[in-house]
Design a protein around this motif. Structure first.
Motif, PDB file in Angstrom:
ATOM      1  N   TYR A  37     -14.347  -3.778  -3.642  1.00 25.11           N
ATOM      2  CA  TYR A  37     -13.010  -4.173  -3.194  1.00 25.11           C
ATOM      3  C   TYR A  37     -12.125  -2.956  -2.969  1.00 25.11           C
ATOM      4  O   TYR A  37     -11.308  -2.930  -2.042  1.00 25.11           O
ATOM      5  CB  TYR A  37     -12.378  -5.109  -4.220  1.00 25.11           C
ATOM      6  CG  TYR A  37     -11.000  -5.575  -3.830  1.00 25.11           C
ATOM      7  CD1 TYR A  37     -10.822  -6.459  -2.775  1.00 25.11           C
ATOM      8  CD2 TYR A  37      -9.878  -5.126  -4.512  1.00 25.11           C
ATOM      9  CE1 TYR A  37      -9.560  -6.878  -2.407  1.00 25.11           C
ATOM     10  CE2 TYR A  37      -8.604  -5.538  -4.148  1.00 25.11           C
ATOM     11  CZ  TYR A  37      -8.457  -6.415  -3.096  1.00 25.11           C
ATOM     12  OH  TYR A  37      -7.204  -6.826  -2.713  1.00 25.11           O
ATOM     13  N   ASP A  38     -12.275  -1.943  -3.812  1.00 24.23           N
ATOM     14  CA  ASP A  38     -11.472  -0.736  -3.647  1.00 24.23           C
ATOM     15  C   ASP A  38     -11.813  -0.018  -2.343  1.00 24.23           C
ATOM     16  O   ASP A  38     -10.946   0.590  -1.713  1.00 24.23           O
ATOM     17  CB  ASP A  38     -11.713   0.194  -4.838  1.00 24.23           C
ATOM     18  CG  ASP A  38     -10.781   1.388  -4.833  1.00 24.23           C
ATOM     19  OD1 ASP A  38      -9.568   1.198  -4.641  1.00 24.23           O
ATOM     20  OD2 ASP A  38     -11.260   2.521  -5.019  1.00 24.23           O
ATOM     21  N   VAL A  57      -5.837  -1.266  -7.086  1.00 25.79           N
ATOM     22  CA  VAL A  57      -6.946  -1.813  -7.870  1.00 25.79           C
ATOM     23  C   VAL A  57      -7.037  -1.109  -9.223  1.00 25.79           C
ATOM     24  O   VAL A  57      -7.253  -1.747 -10.260  1.00 25.79           O
ATOM     25  CB  VAL A  57      -8.274  -1.671  -7.100  1.00 25.79           C
ATOM     26  CG1 VAL A  57      -9.443  -2.197  -7.930  1.00 25.79           C
ATOM     27  CG2 VAL A  57      -8.200  -2.410  -5.779  1.00 25.79           C
ATOM     28  N   ARG A  58      -6.854   0.196  -9.226  1.00 29.50           N
ATOM     29  CA  ARG A  58      -6.930   0.943 -10.481  1.00 29.50           C
ATOM     30  C   ARG A  58      -5.819   0.539 -11.443  1.00 29.50           C
ATOM     31  O   ARG A  58      -6.040   0.431 -12.656  1.00 29.50           O
ATOM     32  CB  ARG A  58      -6.851   2.448 -10.189  1.00 29.50           C
ATOM     33  CG  ARG A  58      -7.140   3.315 -11.408  1.00 29.50           C
ATOM     34  CD  ARG A  58      -7.154   4.793 -11.052  1.00 29.50           C
ATOM     35  NE  ARG A  58      -7.544   5.594 -12.193  1.00 29.50           N
ATOM     36  CZ  ARG A  58      -6.710   5.986 -13.150  1.00 29.50           C
ATOM     37  NH1 ARG A  58      -5.430   5.632 -13.086  1.00 29.50           N
ATOM     38  NH2 ARG A  58      -7.136   6.717 -14.167  1.00 29.50           N
ATOM     39  N   LEU A  97      -6.599  -2.727 -13.113  1.00 28.65           N
ATOM     40  CA  LEU A  97      -7.625  -2.588 -14.148  1.00 28.65           C
ATOM     41  C   LEU A  97      -7.128  -1.834 -15.371  1.00 28.65           C
ATOM     42  O   LEU A  97      -7.901  -1.568 -16.288  1.00 28.65           O
ATOM     43  CB  LEU A  97      -8.848  -1.874 -13.578  1.00 28.65           C
ATOM     44  CG  LEU A  97      -9.619  -2.635 -12.488  1.00 28.65           C
ATOM     45  CD1 LEU A  97     -10.732  -1.769 -11.927  1.00 28.65           C
ATOM     46  CD2 LEU A  97     -10.174  -3.947 -13.022  1.00 28.65           C
ATOM     47  N   LEU A 124     -14.534   1.676 -11.702  1.00 29.47           N
ATOM     48  CA  LEU A 124     -14.461   2.130 -10.317  1.00 29.47           C
ATOM     49  C   LEU A 124     -15.379   3.321 -10.045  1.00 29.47           C
ATOM     50  O   LEU A 124     -15.313   3.916  -8.974  1.00 29.47           O
ATOM     51  CB  LEU A 124     -13.018   2.507  -9.960  1.00 29.47           C
ATOM     52  CG  LEU A 124     -12.028   1.338  -9.915  1.00 29.47           C
ATOM     53  CD1 LEU A 124     -10.612   1.844  -9.681  1.00 29.47           C
ATOM     54  CD2 LEU A 124     -12.409   0.335  -8.843  1.00 29.47           C
ATOM     55  N   ALA A 142     -10.645   1.753 -16.317  1.00 31.60           N
ATOM     56  CA  ALA A 142     -10.544   1.628 -14.860  1.00 31.60           C
ATOM     57  C   ALA A 142     -11.410   2.662 -14.164  1.00 31.60           C
ATOM     58  O   ALA A 142     -12.075   2.365 -13.154  1.00 31.60           O
ATOM     59  CB  ALA A 142      -9.088   1.761 -14.430  1.00 31.60           C
ATOM     60  N   PRO A 170     -15.171  -4.564  -8.314  1.00 31.96           N
ATOM     61  CA  PRO A 170     -13.984  -3.708  -8.167  1.00 31.96           C
ATOM     62  C   PRO A 170     -14.230  -2.501  -7.259  1.00 31.96           C
ATOM     63  O   PRO A 170     -13.352  -2.111  -6.485  1.00 31.96           O
ATOM     64  CB  PRO A 170     -13.690  -3.269  -9.614  1.00 31.96           C
ATOM     65  CG  PRO A 170     -14.283  -4.334 -10.461  1.00 31.96           C
ATOM     66  CD  PRO A 170     -15.511  -4.764  -9.738  1.00 31.96           C
ATOM     67  N   GLU A 228     -10.773  -2.806   0.875  1.00 30.02           N
ATOM     68  CA  GLU A 228      -9.630  -3.612   0.458  1.00 30.02           C
ATOM     69  C   GLU A 228      -8.979  -4.333   1.630  1.00 30.02           C
ATOM     70  O   GLU A 228      -8.667  -5.535   1.539  1.00 30.02           O
ATOM     71  CB  GLU A 228      -8.613  -2.708  -0.244  1.00 30.02           C
ATOM     72  CG  GLU A 228      -7.443  -3.456  -0.864  1.00 30.02           C
ATOM     73  CD  GLU A 228      -6.545  -2.526  -1.647  1.00 30.02           C
ATOM     74  OE1 GLU A 228      -5.540  -3.020  -2.195  1.00 30.02           O
ATOM     75  OE2 GLU A 228      -6.836  -1.318  -1.718  1.00 30.02           O
TER      76      GLU A 228
END
Length: 222
Positions: A180-181, A29-30, A33, A43, A39, A177, A184
């Motif tokens: 989701y992180d 995810v990072r 982004l 996050l 990012a 985000p 996941e």
């Protein structure tokens, strides 16, 4: 003996299953982004900056909502005050024989203008090509996607005005985000199921539309 133990311990790691991600995603995810400061802010790795930006945006939204002013009105008022202050500063400095406000010369370079124009041209050409294909009926699935997107924009636009929509977008950018992180695997599992159902429905729709087009062609031939 040692070789056999090392081989046994290496086997599970080598045979560890690779998780399938939706859309064939392999990056974290990072990394998606951008992997930089932005990012970390989205996050909440840098929670001070994240909280500061979110509180500032929320404060601006409350000010706009409570005051009843539009964004254009507030921008015009702020610019009017700034220009008046700078002008007064310059006049007083000249009377007192002191240096006035120093401002750098603001110019747009030719390279910046050209690159921006090229990007805008590419985006405009893509939009025109998309409109051309939709208008000529070359891709009925594309037509359905365009109509669905426009309908969704129309519905969402009827719920909020522009500033509320911008604030909602910022709030979503600072929450989705992060969620989701953290979750996941669960989200990917449900998303894969949803994509499989959508793909199945799309194939059924394509079969029906293809059958209708064949019937129409046959009628024209007859």
């Amino acid at each position: 003996m040692a070789d056999s133990l090392s081989a046994e311990t290496a086997t599970p790691a080598a045979s560890a299953p690779v998780r399938d991600r939706p859309f064939g995603r392999t990056k974290s995810v990072r990394e998606l982004l951008g992997g930089g400061k932005a990012a970390d802010v989205l996050l909440w790795k840098d929670w001070k900056s994240s909280a500061g930006i979110l509180v500032s945006v929320a404060g601006l939204w409350i000010v706009f909502e409570r005051s009843g002013f539009t964004l254009l009105t507030i921008l015009a008022d702020v610019l009017m005050i700034l220009i008046s202050l700078v002008f007064a500063w310059a006049q007083v400095s000249s009377l007192l024989n002191k240096p006035g406000p120093a401002f750098p010369a603001l110019r747009l370079s030719e390279d910046v203008v050209r690159s921006t124009a090229l990007r805008l041209r590419d985006q405009a050409n893509r939009a025109l090509l998309l409109a051309h294909d939709v208008a000529l009926g070359k891709d009925y699935m594309l037509l359905i996607k365009v109509l669905s997107t426009l309908y969704l924009i129309s519905v969402v636009g009827g719920w909020f005005h522009f500033l509320t929509l911008v604030f909602t977008g910022v709030l979503v950018a600072f929450t989705l985000p992060l969620l989701y992180d953290r979750y996941e695997d669960q989200v990917d599992a449900h998303l894969s199921q949803a994509l499989a159902q959508i793909s199945h429905a799309k194939s059924l729709l394509e079969d029906k539309m293809g059958g209708l087009l064949k019937k129409q062609k046959q009628k024209k031939v007859e």
